[in-house]
Motif scaffolding. Structure first.
Motif, PDB file in Angstrom:
ATOM      1  N   PHE A   1       8.109 -10.466   4.534  1.00 43.30           N
ATOM      2  CA  PHE A   1       7.083  -9.480   4.218  1.00 43.30           C
ATOM      3  C   PHE A   1       5.895 -10.259   3.678  1.00 43.30           C
ATOM      4  O   PHE A   1       6.074 -11.095   2.779  1.00 43.30           O
ATOM      5  CB  PHE A   1       7.561  -8.508   3.136  1.00 43.30           C
ATOM      6  N   GLN A   2       4.725 -10.009   4.182  1.00 44.24           N
ATOM      7  CA  GLN A   2       3.521 -10.681   3.680  1.00 44.24           C
ATOM      8  C   GLN A   2       2.784  -9.729   2.744  1.00 44.24           C
ATOM      9  O   GLN A   2       2.186  -8.754   3.175  1.00 44.24           O
ATOM     10  CB  GLN A   2       2.597 -11.088   4.841  1.00 44.24           C
ATOM     11  N   PHE A   3       2.853 -10.020   1.440  1.00 43.07           N
ATOM     12  CA  PHE A   3       2.185  -9.213   0.422  1.00 43.07           C
ATOM     13  C   PHE A   3       0.833  -9.814   0.064  1.00 43.07           C
ATOM     14  O   PHE A   3       0.638 -11.028   0.165  1.00 43.07           O
ATOM     15  CB  PHE A   3       3.038  -9.134  -0.854  1.00 43.07           C
ATOM     16  N   LEU A   4      -0.071  -8.972  -0.366  1.00 40.93           N
ATOM     17  CA  LEU A   4      -1.334  -9.431  -0.943  1.00 40.93           C
ATOM     18  C   LEU A   4      -1.007  -9.850  -2.372  1.00 40.93           C
ATOM     19  O   LEU A   4      -0.597  -9.014  -3.193  1.00 40.93           O
ATOM     20  CB  LEU A   4      -2.375  -8.310  -0.937  1.00 40.93           C
ATOM     21  N   THR A   5      -1.147 -11.130  -2.688  1.00 35.01           N
ATOM     22  CA  THR A   5      -0.667 -11.657  -3.977  1.00 35.01           C
ATOM     23  C   THR A   5      -1.316 -10.983  -5.184  1.00 35.01           C
ATOM     24  O   THR A   5      -0.655 -10.799  -6.199  1.00 35.01           O
ATOM     25  CB  THR A   5      -0.864 -13.177  -4.064  1.00 35.01           C
ATOM     26  N   MET A   6      -2.591 -10.625  -5.068  1.00 34.19           N
ATOM     27  CA  MET A   6      -3.261 -10.034  -6.226  1.00 34.19           C
ATOM     28  C   MET A   6      -2.816  -8.605  -6.516  1.00 34.19           C
ATOM     29  O   MET A   6      -3.204  -8.028  -7.517  1.00 34.19           O
ATOM     30  CB  MET A   6      -4.782 -10.102  -6.075  1.00 34.19           C
ATOM     31  N   THR A   7      -1.947  -8.054  -5.670  1.00 38.21           N
ATOM     32  CA  THR A   7      -1.493  -6.670  -5.862  1.00 38.21           C
ATOM     33  C   THR A   7      -0.054  -6.586  -6.358  1.00 38.21           C
ATOM     34  O   THR A   7       0.477  -5.485  -6.495  1.00 38.21           O
ATOM     35  CB  THR A   7      -1.591  -5.878  -4.542  1.00 38.21           C
ATOM     36  N   ILE A   8       0.586  -7.708  -6.637  1.00 35.30           N
ATOM     37  CA  ILE A   8       1.993  -7.722  -7.046  1.00 35.30           C
ATOM     38  C   ILE A   8       2.062  -7.617  -8.573  1.00 35.30           C
ATOM     39  O   ILE A   8       1.476  -8.439  -9.280  1.00 35.30           O
ATOM     40  CB  ILE A   8       2.686  -9.006  -6.558  1.00 35.30           C
ATOM     41  N   HIS A   9       2.801  -6.609  -9.060  1.00 39.72           N
ATOM     42  CA  HIS A   9       2.845  -6.364 -10.502  1.00 39.72           C
ATOM     43  C   HIS A   9       4.242  -5.962 -10.958  1.00 39.72           C
ATOM     44  O   HIS A   9       4.926  -5.202 -10.276  1.00 39.72           O
ATOM     45  CB  HIS A   9       1.895  -5.226 -10.891  1.00 39.72           C
ATOM     46  N   ASN A  10       4.625  -6.454 -12.116  1.00 40.89           N
ATOM     47  CA  ASN A  10       5.773  -5.930 -12.837  1.00 40.89           C
ATOM     48  C   ASN A  10       5.294  -4.706 -13.597  1.00 40.89           C
ATOM     49  O   ASN A  10       4.135  -4.649 -14.030  1.00 40.89           O
ATOM     50  CB  ASN A  10       6.306  -6.961 -13.836  1.00 40.89           C
ATOM     51  N   ILE A  11       6.182  -3.737 -13.765  1.00 38.65           N
ATOM     52  CA  ILE A  11       5.828  -2.518 -14.493  1.00 38.65           C
ATOM     53  C   ILE A  11       6.994  -2.096 -15.375  1.00 38.65           C
ATOM     54  O   ILE A  11       8.131  -2.555 -15.194  1.00 38.65           O
ATOM     55  CB  ILE A  11       5.455  -1.364 -13.529  1.00 38.65           C
ATOM     56  N   SER A  12       6.728  -1.193 -16.312  1.00 39.31           N
ATOM     57  CA  SER A  12       7.812  -0.567 -17.070  1.00 39.31           C
ATOM     58  C   SER A  12       8.623   0.292 -16.114  1.00 39.31           C
ATOM     59  O   SER A  12       8.131   0.700 -15.059  1.00 39.31           O
ATOM     60  CB  SER A  12       7.242   0.308 -18.192  1.00 39.31           C
ATOM     61  N   TYR A  13       9.845   0.580 -16.500  1.00 33.93           N
ATOM     62  CA  TYR A  13      10.758   1.314 -15.632  1.00 33.93           C
ATOM     63  C   TYR A  13      10.188   2.650 -15.152  1.00 33.93           C
ATOM     64  O   TYR A  13       9.659   3.422 -15.944  1.00 33.93           O
ATOM     65  CB  TYR A  13      12.071   1.631 -16.353  1.00 33.93           C
ATOM     66  N   VAL A  14      10.356   2.908 -13.854  1.00 41.53           N
ATOM     67  CA  VAL A  14      10.132   4.233 -13.295  1.00 41.53           C
ATOM     68  C   VAL A  14      11.513   4.740 -12.918  1.00 41.53           C
ATOM     69  O   VAL A  14      12.184   4.166 -12.054  1.00 41.53           O
ATOM     70  CB  VAL A  14       9.221   4.218 -12.048  1.00 41.53           C
ATOM     71  N   ALA A  15      11.953   5.782 -13.595  1.00 44.55           N
ATOM     72  CA  ALA A  15      13.286   6.339 -13.353  1.00 44.55           C
ATOM     73  C   ALA A  15      13.273   7.253 -12.130  1.00 44.55           C
ATOM     74  O   ALA A  15      12.221   7.755 -11.717  1.00 44.55           O
ATOM     75  CB  ALA A  15      13.741   7.132 -14.579  1.00 44.55           C
ATOM     76  N   LEU A  16      14.442   7.475 -11.585  1.00 46.57           N
ATOM     77  CA  LEU A  16      14.592   8.349 -10.429  1.00 46.57           C
ATOM     78  C   LEU A  16      13.981   9.727 -10.699  1.00 46.57           C
ATOM     79  O   LEU A  16      13.246  10.262  -9.873  1.00 46.57           O
ATOM     80  CB  LEU A  16      16.072   8.481 -10.064  1.00 46.57           C
ATOM     81  N   ARG A  17      14.258  10.289 -11.847  1.00 44.59           N
ATOM     82  CA  ARG A  17      13.753  11.633 -12.158  1.00 44.59           C
ATOM     83  C   ARG A  17      12.225  11.680 -12.152  1.00 44.59           C
ATOM     84  O   ARG A  17      11.636  12.697 -11.801  1.00 44.59           O
ATOM     85  CB  ARG A  17      14.326  12.153 -13.468  1.00 44.59           C
ATOM     86  N   GLU A  18      11.563  10.568 -12.532  1.00 46.79           N
ATOM     87  CA  GLU A  18      10.103  10.542 -12.509  1.00 46.79           C
ATOM     88  C   GLU A  18       9.578  10.610 -11.073  1.00 46.79           C
ATOM     89  O   GLU A  18       8.591  11.288 -10.796  1.00 46.79           O
ATOM     90  CB  GLU A  18       9.570   9.279 -13.190  1.00 46.79           C
ATOM     91  N   LEU A  19      10.250   9.906 -10.172  1.00 45.75           N
ATOM     92  CA  LEU A  19       9.861   9.980  -8.763  1.00 45.75           C
ATOM     93  C   LEU A  19      10.184  11.353  -8.183  1.00 45.75           C
ATOM     94  O   LEU A  19       9.420  11.890  -7.381  1.00 45.75           O
ATOM     95  CB  LEU A  19      10.552   8.894  -7.943  1.00 45.75           C
ATOM     96  N   GLN A  20      11.310  11.921  -8.583  1.00 43.91           N
ATOM     97  CA  GLN A  20      11.701  13.231  -8.076  1.00 43.91           C
ATOM     98  C   GLN A  20      10.728  14.319  -8.506  1.00 43.91           C
ATOM     99  O   GLN A  20      10.560  15.308  -7.794  1.00 43.91           O
ATOM    100  CB  GLN A  20      13.116  13.584  -8.540  1.00 43.91           C
ATOM    101  N   GLN A  21      10.079  14.129  -9.654  1.00 44.21           N
ATOM    102  CA  GLN A  21       9.067  15.100 -10.085  1.00 44.21           C
ATOM    103  C   GLN A  21       7.861  15.084  -9.153  1.00 44.21           C
ATOM    104  O   GLN A  21       7.143  16.064  -9.045  1.00 44.21           O
ATOM    105  CB  GLN A  21       8.629  14.818 -11.520  1.00 44.21           C
TER     106      GLN A  21
END
Length: 156
Positions: free
Chosen positions: A97-117
């Motif tokens: 997979f070729q990613f744009l390097t300046m767009t790669i970020h670690n983040i705080s957890y996103v839980a399943l329920r947050e996506l389901q909302q």
């Protein structure tokens, strides 16, 4: 919300726990260091991501265990058979997979329920590369930016 990268798809990419990433810390280091050192190349062993619109980019959410812990923007998927040594074992890859390097970020957890909302079609996290409807782009991107700021704040 603006879409400066012409993102046409949103996908969830499960991170391999069996062979490559034994811990969340390894994934986070991969996202913040190794993936950048590889110029955004994330090698995959079996299947890539089938991109529907080759002229657009893909917002990829990196899943580890039962959470989203990072994101990046995928430019394209390349077929390129190669090998690498991971945890003392030689692994063959079918492409990257070729990613744009300046767009790669670690983040705080996103839980399943947050996506389901946002998108209730996502019923569980698995080894599947879920596709999220582009109708939810603004909400998803806003959530990611919020989690990115939260992660940065907790690092200081």
């Amino acid at each position: 919300m603006a879409n400066p990268y012409n993102i046409r798809e949103i996908r969830i990419l499960p991170m391999d726990k069996k062979e490559e990433f034994k811990t969340e810390e390894e994934v986070r280091k991969f996202l913040s260091v190794k993936l950048i050192q590889r110029d955004g190349r994330y090698y995959y062993r079996e299947r890539g991501i089938d991109i529907k619109d080759k002229d657009g980019y893909v917002l990829v959410l990196f899943q580890y265990d039962a959470s989203i812990i990072g994101y990046g923007i995928l430019k394209n998927v390349e077929l390129d058979i190669c090998t690498d040594v991971v945890n003392g074992k030689t692994i063959q890859y079918n492409g990257y997979f070729q990613f744009l390097t300046m767009t790669i970020h670690n983040i705080s957890y996103v839980a399943l329920r947050e996506l389901q909302q946002i998108d209730n079609r996502i019923t569980h996290f698995s080894n599947s590369k879920w596709r999220i409807k582009m109708d939810y782009f603004d909400e998803i991107y806003h959530l990611l930016l919020q989690k990115q700021a939260e992660f940065a704040q907790n690092k200081t």
